[in-house]
Design an enzyme around this catalytic site. Structure first.
Site, PDB file in Angstrom:
ATOM      1  N   GLN A  37      43.734 -15.441  25.355  1.00 30.09           N
ATOM      2  CA  GLN A  37      44.046 -16.868  25.315  1.00 30.09           C
ATOM      3  C   GLN A  37      44.480 -17.392  26.677  1.00 30.09           C
ATOM      4  OE1 GLN A  37      46.189 -16.756  21.340  1.00 30.09           O
ATOM      5  NE2 GLN A  37      46.663 -18.812  22.018  1.00 30.09           N
ATOM      6  N   HIS A  85      53.413 -11.536  21.387  1.00 27.48           N
ATOM      7  CA  HIS A  85      53.688 -10.138  21.756  1.00 27.48           C
ATOM      8  C   HIS A  85      55.191  -9.870  21.880  1.00 27.48           C
ATOM      9  CE1 HIS A  85      49.475  -9.363  21.999  1.00 27.48           C
ATOM     10  NE2 HIS A  85      49.322 -10.410  22.788  1.00 27.48           N
ATOM     11  N   GLN A  89      49.680  -4.716  17.584  1.00 25.69           N
ATOM     12  CA  GLN A  89      49.353  -5.431  18.815  1.00 25.69           C
ATOM     13  C   GLN A  89      49.949  -6.840  18.851  1.00 25.69           C
ATOM     14  OE1 GLN A  89      46.920  -8.145  19.559  1.00 25.69           O
ATOM     15  NE2 GLN A  89      45.289  -7.153  20.717  1.00 25.69           N
TER      16      GLN A  89
END
Length: 308
Positions: free
Chosen positions: A15, A200, A249
Protein backbone atom coordinates in the site's frame (compact mmCIF):
# COMPACT_ATOMS: atom_id res chain seq x y z
CA UNK A 1 20.36 -22.53 -2.42
CA UNK A 2 23.78 -22.31 -4.09
CA UNK A 3 24.94 -18.95 -5.40
CA UNK A 4 26.57 -18.00 -8.73
CA UNK A 5 23.85 -19.20 -11.11
CA UNK A 6 21.94 -16.16 -12.33
CA UNK A 7 18.52 -15.95 -10.65
CA UNK A 8 15.51 -13.70 -11.04
CA UNK A 9 12.99 -12.68 -8.36
CA UNK A 10 9.57 -11.09 -8.81
CA UNK A 11 8.78 -8.59 -6.02
CA UNK A 12 5.48 -6.85 -5.36
CA UNK A 13 4.92 -3.49 -3.61
CA UNK A 14 2.47 -2.74 -0.80
CA UNK A 15 0.00 0.00 0.00
CA UNK A 16 1.05 3.59 -0.64
CA UNK A 17 2.14 3.18 -4.26
CA UNK A 18 -1.41 3.34 -5.68
CA UNK A 19 -2.52 6.07 -8.09
CA UNK A 20 -5.43 6.74 -10.45
CA UNK A 21 -4.83 5.13 -13.83
CA UNK A 22 -2.50 2.38 -12.57
CA UNK A 23 -2.62 -0.65 -14.86
CA UNK A 24 -4.86 1.02 -17.44
CA UNK A 25 -2.49 0.58 -20.39
CA UNK A 26 -2.25 -3.16 -19.59
CA UNK A 27 -6.06 -3.33 -19.42
CA UNK A 28 -6.34 -1.54 -22.77
CA UNK A 29 -3.62 -3.58 -24.46
CA UNK A 30 -3.90 -7.17 -23.19
CA UNK A 31 -6.94 -9.40 -22.93
CA UNK A 32 -5.07 -11.36 -20.22
CA UNK A 33 -4.99 -8.24 -18.03
CA UNK A 34 -8.68 -7.45 -18.69
CA UNK A 35 -9.61 -10.96 -17.57
CA UNK A 36 -7.83 -10.40 -14.24
CA UNK A 37 -9.81 -7.21 -13.54
CA UNK A 38 -13.04 -9.01 -14.52
CA UNK A 39 -12.17 -11.88 -12.19
CA UNK A 40 -11.53 -9.48 -9.31
CA UNK A 41 -14.87 -7.79 -9.95
CA UNK A 42 -16.66 -11.14 -10.03
CA UNK A 43 -14.98 -12.31 -6.81
CA UNK A 44 -15.62 -9.11 -4.81
CA UNK A 45 -18.65 -7.43 -6.40
CA UNK A 46 -16.61 -4.22 -6.80
CA UNK A 47 -15.96 -2.30 -10.01
CA UNK A 48 -12.21 -2.81 -9.60
CA UNK A 49 -11.29 -1.38 -13.00
CA UNK A 50 -13.24 1.81 -12.20
CA UNK A 51 -11.57 1.97 -8.80
CA UNK A 52 -8.11 1.83 -10.40
CA UNK A 53 -8.62 3.97 -13.50
CA UNK A 54 -11.05 6.80 -12.70
CA UNK A 55 -10.52 9.53 -10.10
CA UNK A 56 -12.53 8.59 -6.99
CA UNK A 57 -12.53 9.10 -3.24
CA UNK A 58 -12.09 5.39 -2.41
CA UNK A 59 -8.71 4.38 -3.81
CA UNK A 60 -6.75 5.62 -0.77
CA UNK A 61 -9.07 3.93 1.77
CA UNK A 62 -7.46 0.67 2.89
CA UNK A 63 -10.41 -1.61 2.19
CA UNK A 64 -10.36 -0.47 -1.46
CA UNK A 65 -6.62 0.18 -1.84
CA UNK A 66 -5.74 -3.45 -1.19
CA UNK A 67 -7.99 -5.02 -3.83
CA UNK A 68 -7.05 -2.31 -6.36
CA UNK A 69 -3.31 -2.77 -5.85
CA UNK A 70 -3.43 -6.57 -5.86
CA UNK A 71 -5.56 -6.72 -9.02
CA UNK A 72 -3.16 -4.38 -10.83
CA UNK A 73 -0.13 -6.40 -9.70
CA UNK A 74 -1.65 -9.71 -10.79
CA UNK A 75 -2.84 -8.29 -14.14
CA UNK A 76 0.72 -7.16 -14.91
CA UNK A 77 2.18 -10.44 -13.58
CA UNK A 78 -0.04 -12.53 -15.87
CA UNK A 79 1.06 -10.54 -18.92
CA UNK A 80 4.73 -10.88 -17.91
CA UNK A 81 4.28 -14.65 -17.54
CA UNK A 82 2.57 -14.77 -20.95
CA UNK A 83 5.75 -13.24 -22.43
CA UNK A 84 7.68 -16.24 -21.09
CA UNK A 85 9.50 -14.36 -18.32
CA UNK A 86 9.85 -16.55 -15.25
CA UNK A 87 11.11 -16.09 -11.69
CA UNK A 88 13.13 -18.42 -9.47
CA UNK A 89 11.58 -17.00 -6.32
CA UNK A 90 9.30 -14.16 -5.24
CA UNK A 91 8.27 -11.95 -2.33
CA UNK A 92 6.02 -8.99 -1.65
CA UNK A 93 5.92 -6.21 0.92
CA UNK A 94 2.86 -6.47 3.19
CA UNK A 95 -0.12 -6.46 0.80
CA UNK A 96 2.40 -7.36 -1.93
CA UNK A 97 2.88 -10.77 -0.32
CA UNK A 98 -0.43 -11.68 -1.97
CA UNK A 99 1.08 -10.81 -5.35
CA UNK A 100 3.88 -13.26 -4.51
CA UNK A 101 1.26 -15.88 -3.63
CA UNK A 102 -0.21 -15.40 -7.12
CA UNK A 103 3.25 -15.81 -8.70
CA UNK A 104 3.79 -18.98 -6.63
CA UNK A 105 0.30 -20.23 -7.61
CA UNK A 106 -0.63 -21.25 -4.08
CA UNK A 107 -4.36 -20.63 -4.49
CA UNK A 108 -7.05 -19.77 -7.01
CA UNK A 109 -7.02 -16.09 -8.01
CA UNK A 110 -10.69 -15.73 -7.05
CA UNK A 111 -9.78 -16.86 -3.51
CA UNK A 112 -6.87 -14.40 -3.39
CA UNK A 113 -9.17 -11.54 -4.41
CA UNK A 114 -11.79 -12.46 -1.82
CA UNK A 115 -9.11 -12.78 0.88
CA UNK A 116 -7.51 -9.40 0.15
CA UNK A 117 -10.94 -7.75 0.10
CA UNK A 118 -11.64 -9.22 3.57
CA UNK A 119 -8.13 -8.32 4.78
CA UNK A 120 -8.64 -4.70 3.73
CA UNK A 121 -11.97 -4.46 5.56
CA UNK A 122 -10.65 -6.16 8.71
CA UNK A 123 -7.57 -3.91 8.82
CA UNK A 124 -9.68 -0.80 8.18
CA UNK A 125 -12.14 -1.71 10.95
CA UNK A 126 -9.70 -3.08 13.54
CA UNK A 127 -8.52 0.28 14.85
CA UNK A 128 -10.32 3.02 12.90
CA UNK A 129 -9.01 6.02 14.88
CA UNK A 130 -6.10 6.80 17.19
CA UNK A 131 -3.42 4.83 15.39
CA UNK A 132 -0.36 6.14 13.54
CA UNK A 133 2.69 5.13 11.55
CA UNK A 134 5.95 7.07 11.18
CA UNK A 135 8.99 6.44 8.97
CA UNK A 136 12.29 6.71 10.85
CA UNK A 137 15.32 7.56 8.72
CA UNK A 138 18.97 7.01 9.54
CA UNK A 139 18.80 4.86 12.67
CA UNK A 140 19.49 1.14 13.19
CA UNK A 141 16.79 -1.41 13.98
CA UNK A 142 18.17 -2.35 17.41
CA UNK A 143 18.06 1.24 18.69
CA UNK A 144 14.56 1.72 17.30
CA UNK A 145 13.35 -1.54 18.83
CA UNK A 146 14.81 -0.63 22.24
CA UNK A 147 13.23 2.84 22.26
CA UNK A 148 9.85 1.42 21.21
CA UNK A 149 10.04 -1.09 24.08
CA UNK A 150 10.90 1.69 26.55
CA UNK A 151 8.06 3.96 25.39
CA UNK A 152 4.78 3.69 27.34
CA UNK A 153 1.81 2.48 25.28
CA UNK A 154 1.76 0.32 22.17
CA UNK A 155 4.48 1.11 19.61
CA UNK A 156 6.67 -1.28 17.60
CA UNK A 157 8.45 -1.74 14.28
CA UNK A 158 5.99 -2.21 11.39
CA UNK A 159 8.42 -2.42 8.48
CA UNK A 160 12.18 -2.85 8.33
CA UNK A 161 12.35 -1.64 4.72
CA UNK A 162 16.07 -1.21 4.10
CA UNK A 163 19.16 0.05 5.87
CA UNK A 164 18.28 3.45 7.30
CA UNK A 165 14.53 3.29 6.71
CA UNK A 166 12.26 1.72 9.30
CA UNK A 167 8.56 2.38 9.95
CA UNK A 168 7.10 2.35 13.47
CA UNK A 169 3.42 1.76 14.24
CA UNK A 170 0.97 1.81 17.14
CA UNK A 171 -1.10 4.18 19.27
CA UNK A 172 -0.77 7.75 18.04
CA UNK A 173 0.55 9.15 21.35
CA UNK A 174 3.06 6.32 21.76
CA UNK A 175 4.28 6.66 18.16
CA UNK A 176 4.78 10.42 18.61
CA UNK A 177 6.61 9.94 21.93
CA UNK A 178 8.88 7.26 20.42
CA UNK A 179 9.57 9.47 17.36
CA UNK A 180 10.66 12.35 19.63
CA UNK A 181 13.06 10.02 21.50
CA UNK A 182 14.34 8.56 18.23
CA UNK A 183 15.25 12.01 16.94
CA UNK A 184 17.11 12.70 20.20
CA UNK A 185 18.93 9.39 19.65
CA UNK A 186 20.20 10.41 16.22
CA UNK A 187 17.45 9.68 13.70
CA UNK A 188 17.87 11.99 10.69
CA UNK A 189 14.14 12.44 10.27
CA UNK A 190 10.83 11.03 11.48
CA UNK A 191 8.07 11.39 8.90
CA UNK A 192 4.44 10.66 9.87
CA UNK A 193 2.78 8.53 7.16
CA UNK A 194 -0.65 9.23 5.69
CA UNK A 195 -2.29 5.94 6.59
CA UNK A 196 -5.68 5.06 8.00
CA UNK A 197 -4.51 2.72 10.75
CA UNK A 198 -1.61 1.35 12.82
CA UNK A 199 -0.82 -1.47 10.40
CA UNK A 200 1.48 -4.33 11.40
CA UNK A 201 1.03 -3.58 15.10
CA UNK A 202 -0.43 -5.62 17.97
CA UNK A 203 -3.51 -3.37 17.69
CA UNK A 204 -4.42 -5.33 14.56
CA UNK A 205 -4.24 -8.83 16.06
CA UNK A 206 -8.07 -9.00 15.94
CA UNK A 207 -7.95 -8.44 12.18
CA UNK A 208 -5.44 -11.30 11.93
CA UNK A 209 -7.80 -13.62 13.82
CA UNK A 210 -10.69 -12.75 11.48
CA UNK A 211 -8.44 -13.32 8.47
CA UNK A 212 -7.39 -16.71 9.91
CA UNK A 213 -11.07 -17.74 9.97
CA UNK A 214 -11.44 -16.60 6.35
CA UNK A 215 -8.30 -18.52 5.33
CA UNK A 216 -9.82 -21.74 6.69
CA UNK A 217 -12.31 -21.68 3.81
CA UNK A 218 -9.57 -21.61 1.17
CA UNK A 219 -7.57 -24.43 -0.44
CA UNK A 220 -3.82 -23.78 -0.44
CA UNK A 221 -1.18 -25.64 -2.49
CA UNK A 222 2.59 -25.94 -2.14
CA UNK A 223 4.25 -22.95 -3.87
CA UNK A 224 5.33 -23.65 -7.48
CA UNK A 225 8.29 -21.34 -6.88
CA UNK A 226 9.63 -20.54 -3.39
CA UNK A 227 8.35 -17.34 -1.85
CA UNK A 228 9.72 -15.51 1.18
CA UNK A 229 7.20 -14.54 3.82
CA UNK A 230 7.14 -11.16 5.61
CA UNK A 231 7.06 -12.35 9.21
CA UNK A 232 9.98 -14.81 9.12
CA UNK A 233 12.01 -13.47 6.16
CA UNK A 234 12.37 -17.10 5.11
CA UNK A 235 11.29 -19.36 2.26
CA UNK A 236 7.91 -21.04 2.39
CA UNK A 237 7.91 -24.27 0.42
CA UNK A 238 4.96 -26.12 1.96
CA UNK A 239 1.25 -25.28 1.89
CA UNK A 240 0.60 -26.13 5.54
CA UNK A 241 2.37 -23.01 6.88
CA UNK A 242 0.91 -20.41 4.53
CA UNK A 243 -2.38 -19.71 6.34
CA UNK A 244 -0.74 -19.28 9.75
CA UNK A 245 1.91 -16.91 8.31
CA UNK A 246 -0.67 -14.76 6.49
CA UNK A 247 -2.77 -14.40 9.65
CA UNK A 248 0.34 -13.35 11.65
CA UNK A 249 1.44 -10.92 8.93
CA UNK A 250 -1.40 -8.45 9.63
CA UNK A 251 0.01 -7.56 13.07
CA UNK A 252 3.62 -8.71 12.63
CA UNK A 253 6.74 -6.86 11.49
CA UNK A 254 7.46 -6.85 7.74
CA UNK A 255 11.13 -7.93 7.54
CA UNK A 256 11.76 -6.64 4.03
CA UNK A 257 15.44 -5.74 4.45
CA UNK A 258 16.20 -9.31 5.55
CA UNK A 259 14.15 -10.73 2.66
CA UNK A 260 16.19 -8.75 0.12
CA UNK A 261 19.49 -9.67 1.78
CA UNK A 262 18.50 -13.34 1.85
CA UNK A 263 17.58 -13.44 -1.84
CA UNK A 264 20.80 -11.67 -2.82
CA UNK A 265 22.85 -14.07 -0.67
CA UNK A 266 21.12 -16.96 -2.46
CA UNK A 267 22.24 -15.71 -5.86
CA UNK A 268 19.33 -13.56 -7.04
CA UNK A 269 20.95 -10.92 -9.25
CA UNK A 270 17.88 -9.62 -11.12
CA UNK A 271 14.81 -8.21 -9.38
CA UNK A 272 11.64 -7.31 -11.26
CA UNK A 273 9.29 -5.07 -9.30
CA UNK A 274 5.74 -5.69 -10.57
CA UNK A 275 3.10 -3.03 -10.00
CA UNK A 276 2.72 0.68 -9.30
CA UNK A 277 5.68 2.82 -8.26
CA UNK A 278 9.36 2.15 -7.71
CA UNK A 279 9.39 1.82 -3.92
CA UNK A 280 10.97 -1.63 -3.78
CA UNK A 281 13.45 -0.75 -6.52
CA UNK A 282 14.63 2.11 -4.28
CA UNK A 283 15.03 -0.21 -1.29
CA UNK A 284 16.96 -2.71 -3.42
CA UNK A 285 19.36 -0.08 -4.75
CA UNK A 286 20.11 0.99 -1.18
CA UNK A 287 20.70 -2.66 -0.26
CA UNK A 288 23.01 -3.64 -3.12
CA UNK A 289 24.67 -1.88 -6.01
CA UNK A 290 25.52 -5.24 -7.58
CA UNK A 291 22.01 -6.37 -8.54
CA UNK A 292 19.94 -5.47 -11.60
CA UNK A 293 16.61 -3.88 -10.68
CA UNK A 294 13.79 -3.42 -13.19
CA UNK A 295 10.24 -2.38 -12.59
CA UNK A 296 7.16 -3.01 -14.68
CA UNK A 297 4.23 -0.67 -14.14
CA UNK A 298 3.53 0.30 -17.77
CA UNK A 299 3.39 -1.53 -21.11
CA UNK A 300 6.48 0.43 -22.15
CA UNK A 301 8.34 -0.96 -19.10
CA UNK A 302 7.29 -4.45 -20.18
CA UNK A 303 8.52 -3.91 -23.73
CA UNK A 304 11.88 -2.72 -22.38
CA UNK A 305 12.08 -5.82 -20.15
CA UNK A 306 11.28 -8.17 -23.03
CA UNK A 307 13.94 -6.50 -25.20
CA UNK A 308 16.56 -6.88 -22.47
Amino acid sequence: MEGKMSKTAFVFPGQGAQYFGMGKDFYDTYETARKVYDMAEEATGLDVAGLCFAENDKLNITEYTQIAMLTTEIAILKVIEEQGIKADCCAGLSLGEYGALAAAEVMELSDLFRLIRSRGIYMQDAYPTGGAMTAVLGLDADTIRRICEETPGIVSIANDNCSGQIVITGEEGAVQAAAAKLQESGAKRCIPLKVSGPFHSALLSGAGEKLAAELEKVTVHDPKIPYLCNVEADYVTKADRIKELLAKQVSGTVRWREIMERMIADGVDTFIEIGPGKTLSGFLRKTSREVTVKNVETVEDLNNLVRS
